[in-house]
Design an enzyme around this catalytic site. Structure first.
Site, PDB file in Angstrom:
ATOM      1  CG  ASP A  80      79.397  -3.638  24.067  1.00  0.00           C
ATOM      2  OD1 ASP A  80      78.937  -4.649  24.649  1.00  0.00           O
ATOM      3  OD2 ASP A  80      79.916  -2.679  24.672  1.00  0.00           O
ATOM      4  CG  HIS A  81      83.401  -4.419  25.474  1.00  0.00           C
ATOM      5  ND1 HIS A  81      84.223  -3.808  26.407  1.00  0.00           N
ATOM      6  CD2 HIS A  81      82.215  -4.612  26.086  1.00  0.00           C
ATOM      7  CE1 HIS A  81      83.561  -3.674  27.554  1.00  0.00           C
ATOM      8  NE2 HIS A  81      82.332  -4.152  27.386  1.00  0.00           N
ATOM      9  CG  ASP A 102      87.480  -2.123  26.435  1.00  0.00           C
ATOM     10  OD1 ASP A 102      86.809  -3.046  26.929  1.00  0.00           O
ATOM     11  OD2 ASP A 102      88.388  -1.524  27.055  1.00  0.00           O
ATOM     12  CB  SER A 210      74.173  -1.260  33.791  1.00  0.00           C
ATOM     13  OG  SER A 210      75.289  -0.444  34.124  1.00  0.00           O
ATOM     14  CB  THR A 254      73.557 -10.348  31.891  1.00  0.00           C
ATOM     15  OG1 THR A 254      74.963 -10.451  31.654  1.00  0.00           O
ATOM     16  CG2 THR A 254      73.119 -11.514  32.764  1.00  0.00           C
TER      17      THR A 254
HETATM   18  O1  LIG Z   1      78.498  -4.070  29.790  1.00  0.00           O
HETATM   19  C1  LIG Z   1      77.855  -4.804  29.076  1.00  0.00           C
HETATM   20  C2  LIG Z   1      76.732  -5.687  29.573  1.00  0.00           C
HETATM   21  O2  LIG Z   1      76.786  -5.868  30.971  1.00  0.00           O
HETATM   22  P1  LIG Z   1      75.822  -6.966  31.681  1.00  0.00           P
HETATM   23  O3  LIG Z   1      76.531  -8.289  31.628  1.00  0.00           O
HETATM   24  O4  LIG Z   1      75.628  -6.476  33.077  1.00  0.00           O
HETATM   25  O5  LIG Z   1      74.531  -7.009  30.912  1.00  0.00           O
HETATM   26  N1  LIG Z   1      78.090  -4.843  27.749  1.00  0.00           N
HETATM   27  O6  LIG Z   1      79.115  -4.100  27.219  1.00  0.00           O
HETATM   28 CA   LIG Z   2      87.827  -2.729  29.101  1.00  0.00          CA
HETATM   29 NA    NA Z   3      80.004  -0.078  24.713  1.00  0.00          NA
HETATM   30 ZN   LIG Z   4      80.639  -3.915  28.705  1.00  0.00          ZN
END
Ligand SMILES: O=C(COP(=O)(O)O)NO
Ligand SMILES: [Ca+2]
Ligand code: NA
Ligand SMILES: [Zn+2]
Length: 305
Positions: A80-81, A102, A210, A254
């Site tokens: 992620d990211h 990202d 989300s 979150t």
């Molecule tokens: O986009 C998210 C998580 O978003 P939330 O903070 O809404 O869970 N992770 O890459």
């Molecule tokens: Ca970004």
């Molecule tokens: Na991601």
């Molecule tokens: Zn994110």
């Protein structure tokens, strides 16, 4: 079984349902995610941020890969990211089956260049790639994007970007933002923009930020001694609608952070004499499982595996 992101997201886009991508940082979070997905016969994505890799490293990645490989539903392990080409390649070396690069806070051309490099390398190794165009509000790991700079994704630019990079799925900025405070009250989701991009692009689209930040969990967090302001998340019906127009991967972190902390706080508050870690982390896992189940039902992925 451990599969690539495309193995999960291409059917999801075609079937018009969303697949949750939950962030993990330990064994219990990973178990809650995968065991709940198995119970509901749902595909699922387990993702680790660069911070999670710093925190748990190959140890954590191996826990995820082992549980995923023995799972009776398809599971992908996703970075992620990812903030650089090097980070994406490092994740692939660790056994990730999907990586995000990202570079959305850079110029369009720099984003294209960086993403293209990752796509070429990852595809040579059979790994799927997510990129991002547009900027979310809230805090994107290390980059704080304040409201005025948060810009939504331009549909035409998205087409140019995907053609130029060959990326497998695209994270778009549509009104969501990271964290528990997604704006005053219910965040505005630009459904028209999703529909326009979904009409122009056949690849799976990704919604970040989300978490729903459910009121019941927020209340339990406060009641067990937690301090949180007027937190708000994306509404279930907004998410459901988005999956009908191309959103296939839905990022949630979150909600699991809140759920796990509620589980821990409630035990410590109710049983001050307790010091068996299983009695603390077990309930965290149970509260997370409830939140995960709700999300899988909202996204429509139940029974799809
Ligand atoms: O986009 C998210 C998580 O978003 P939330 O903070 O809404 O869970 N992770 O890459
Ligand atoms: Ca970004
Ligand atoms: Na991601
Ligand atoms: Zn994110």
């Amino acid at each position: 079984m451990l599969v690539t992101g495309n193995d999960i997201l291409i059917p999801a886009r075609a079937g018009k349902y969303g697949v949750a991508a939950f962030n993990t940082n330990n064994m219990e979070i990973t178990q809650a995610i995968i065991h709940t997905a198995e119970k509901l016969r749902s595909p699922v994505i387990v993702q680790m941020s660069e911070g999670a890799i710093k925190y748990g490293g190959q140890d954590l990645a191996n826990i995820v890969k082992d549980i995923a490989s023995r799972a009776s539903v398809p599971v992908a392990l996703h970075l992620d990211h990812g903030s650089s080409y090097a980070s994406a390649l490092n994740a692939i070396r660790m056994g990730f089956t999907s990586v995000m690069i990202d570079a959305s806070h850079h110029s369009f051309d720099e984003n294209v260049a960086e993403t293209k490099k990752v796509v070429e390398a990852a595809h040579a190794m059979g790994i799927s790639v997510e990129a991002e165009l547009g900027r979310l509000g809230g805090i994107e790991e290390h980059i704080v994007v304040d409201e005025k700079d948060a810009f939504l994704t331009d549909p035409q630019e998205a087409v140019t970007f995907v053609d130029a990079t060959g990326v497998d799925y695209l994270a778009i900025a549509i009104g969501t933002s990271h964290g528990a405070y997604k704006g005053k009250g219910r965040p505005y989701i630009d459904q028209a923009r999703i529909e326009e991009i979904g009409r122009l692009l056949a690849i799976p689209l990704v919604a970040h930020g989300s978490s729903g930040v459910p009121a019941e969990i927020v209340q339990r967090f406060r009641d067990s001694g937690g301090e949180i302001g007027d937190a708000a998340g994306i509404a279930d019906e907004d998410l459901e609608k988005a999956t009908q127009h191309g959103i296939a991967k839905v990022n949630v972190d979150t909600d699991l952070r809140l759920a796990s902390t509620v589980g821990i706080r409630e035990v410590l508050k109710a049983s001050p004499k307790e010091f068996d870690p299983r009695k603390v982390f077990g309930p965290a896992r149970d509260v997370m499982a409830q939140v995960i189940e709700h999300k899988l039902r909202v996204l429509g992925s139940v029974g799809k595996a």
